[in-house]
Design a protein around this motif. Structure first.
Motif, PDB file in Angstrom:
ATOM      1  N   TYR A  69       0.641  -0.825  -0.424  1.00 36.32           N
ATOM      2  CA  TYR A  69      -0.239  -0.210  -0.082  1.00 36.32           C
ATOM      3  C   TYR A  69       1.056   1.098  -0.320  1.00 36.32           C
ATOM      4  O   TYR A  69       0.780   2.224  -0.771  1.00 36.32           O
ATOM      5  CB  TYR A  69      -0.987  -0.363   1.257  1.00 36.32           C
ATOM      6  N   TRP A  70       1.947   1.157   0.760  1.00 37.85           N
ATOM      7  CA  TRP A  70       2.571   2.385   0.917  1.00 37.85           C
ATOM      8  C   TRP A  70       3.503   2.320  -0.970  1.00 37.85           C
ATOM      9  O   TRP A  70       3.794   3.735  -0.280  1.00 37.85           O
ATOM     10  CB  TRP A  70       3.360   2.316   2.510  1.00 37.85           C
ATOM     11  N   CYS A  71       3.749   1.012  -0.233  1.00 39.08           N
ATOM     12  CA  CYS A  71       5.143   1.609  -1.942  1.00 39.08           C
ATOM     13  C   CYS A  71       3.824   2.621  -3.223  1.00 39.08           C
ATOM     14  O   CYS A  71       4.603   3.006  -3.947  1.00 39.08           O
ATOM     15  CB  CYS A  71       5.205   0.390  -2.701  1.00 39.08           C
ATOM     16  N   PHE A  72       3.117   1.880  -3.473  1.00 40.79           N
ATOM     17  CA  PHE A  72       1.878   2.553  -4.591  1.00 40.79           C
ATOM     18  C   PHE A  72       2.171   3.974  -3.626  1.00 40.79           C
ATOM     19  O   PHE A  72       1.648   4.616  -5.354  1.00 40.79           O
ATOM     20  CB  PHE A  72       0.810   1.494  -4.275  1.00 40.79           C
ATOM     21  N   THR A  73       1.572   3.983  -2.603  1.00 45.16           N
ATOM     22  CA  THR A  73       0.735   5.872  -2.528  1.00 45.16           C
ATOM     23  C   THR A  73       1.937   6.990  -2.374  1.00 45.16           C
ATOM     24  O   THR A  73       1.808   7.630  -3.026  1.00 45.16           O
ATOM     25  CB  THR A  73      -0.395   5.534  -0.896  1.00 45.16           C
ATOM     26  N   LEU A  78       5.233  10.526  -4.930  1.00 49.29           N
ATOM     27  CA  LEU A  78       6.730  11.553  -5.524  1.00 49.29           C
ATOM     28  C   LEU A  78       6.891  11.261  -7.109  1.00 49.29           C
ATOM     29  O   LEU A  78       7.870  12.360  -7.650  1.00 49.29           O
ATOM     30  CB  LEU A  78       7.364  10.675  -4.883  1.00 49.29           C
ATOM     31  N   PHE A  79       6.210   9.990  -7.675  1.00 47.27           N
ATOM     32  CA  PHE A  79       6.309   9.552  -8.969  1.00 47.27           C
ATOM     33  C   PHE A  79       5.402  11.353  -9.875  1.00 47.27           C
ATOM     34  O   PHE A  79       5.717  12.361 -10.533  1.00 47.27           O
ATOM     35  CB  PHE A  79       6.101   8.792  -9.818  1.00 47.27           C
ATOM     36  N   GLY A 106      10.251   8.090  -7.053  1.00 49.20           N
ATOM     37  CA  GLY A 106       8.715   7.630  -6.786  1.00 49.20           C
ATOM     38  C   GLY A 106       8.385   6.640  -8.417  1.00 49.20           C
ATOM     39  O   GLY A 106       7.702   5.023  -7.521  1.00 49.20           O
ATOM     40  N   GLY A 107       9.497   6.433  -8.884  1.00 46.90           N
ATOM     41  CA  GLY A 107       9.455   5.056  -9.962  1.00 46.90           C
ATOM     42  C   GLY A 107       9.716   4.135  -9.507  1.00 46.90           C
ATOM     43  O   GLY A 107       9.150   2.489  -9.548  1.00 46.90           O
ATOM     44  N   LEU A 108      10.724   3.432  -8.334  1.00 42.85           N
ATOM     45  CA  LEU A 108      11.871   2.649  -7.753  1.00 42.85           C
ATOM     46  C   LEU A 108      10.293   1.950  -6.730  1.00 42.85           C
ATOM     47  O   LEU A 108       9.659   0.793  -6.621  1.00 42.85           O
ATOM     48  CB  LEU A 108      12.580   3.358  -7.008  1.00 42.85           C
ATOM     49  N   LEU A 109       9.700   2.948  -6.171  1.00 45.85           N
ATOM     50  CA  LEU A 109       8.617   2.630  -4.828  1.00 45.85           C
ATOM     51  C   LEU A 109       7.723   1.626  -5.585  1.00 45.85           C
ATOM     52  O   LEU A 109       7.027   1.348  -5.414  1.00 45.85           O
ATOM     53  CB  LEU A 109       8.512   3.927  -3.975  1.00 45.85           C
TER      54      LEU A 109
END
Length: 122
Positions: A69-73, A78-79, A106-109
């Motif tokens: 969830y947090w990686c996407f959010t 950021l991205f 952001g892209g990496l997340l």
């Protein structure tokens, strides 16, 4: 993460991507160069793609991992939002260069979010 929070986050990001897309297509079309407008649209597209993913995950699962969830959010914030900031500041002649390194983070997340989904599948 609870399905309700995941769905609400996906719906918010989806709604904002429609608003930003319309803003880009109408208001910004007159101000931005073709290249700037294309960059802005990439931010909108990636925001919508990941909003849809959050909705699907929220409706399809009892819960997803907090990490996913947090990686996407945070990845969306950021991205996509760094792209919006870079494009709009560049159009005003005062490019916020500090946002440049934020976009790939952001892209990496977002990539890590997809990786976590892949790992969860197995």
């Amino acid at each position: 993460m609870t399905p309700h929070i995941t769905i609400a986050t996906g719906a918010l990001f989806g709604m904002l991507s429609v608003i930003f897309g319309a803003f880009g297509a109408h208001a910004l079309k007159k101000i931005l160069s073709t290249e700037q407008l294309q960059s802005f649209e990439v931010g909108v597209q990636y925001q919508m793609y990941h909003a849809i993913v959050l909705l699907v995950l929220g409706y399809g699962l009892n819960s997803i991992s907090a990490a996913t969830y947090w990686c996407f959010t945070i990845g969306i914030l950021l991205f996509s939002f760094s792209i919006y900031g870079l494009v709009l500041s560049d159009a005003k002649g005062k490019k916020l260069r500090f946002l440049g390194p934020v976009t790939p983070i952001g892209g990496l997340l977002l990539v890590v979010g997809w990786l976590l989904l892949l790992i969860n599948a197995f």
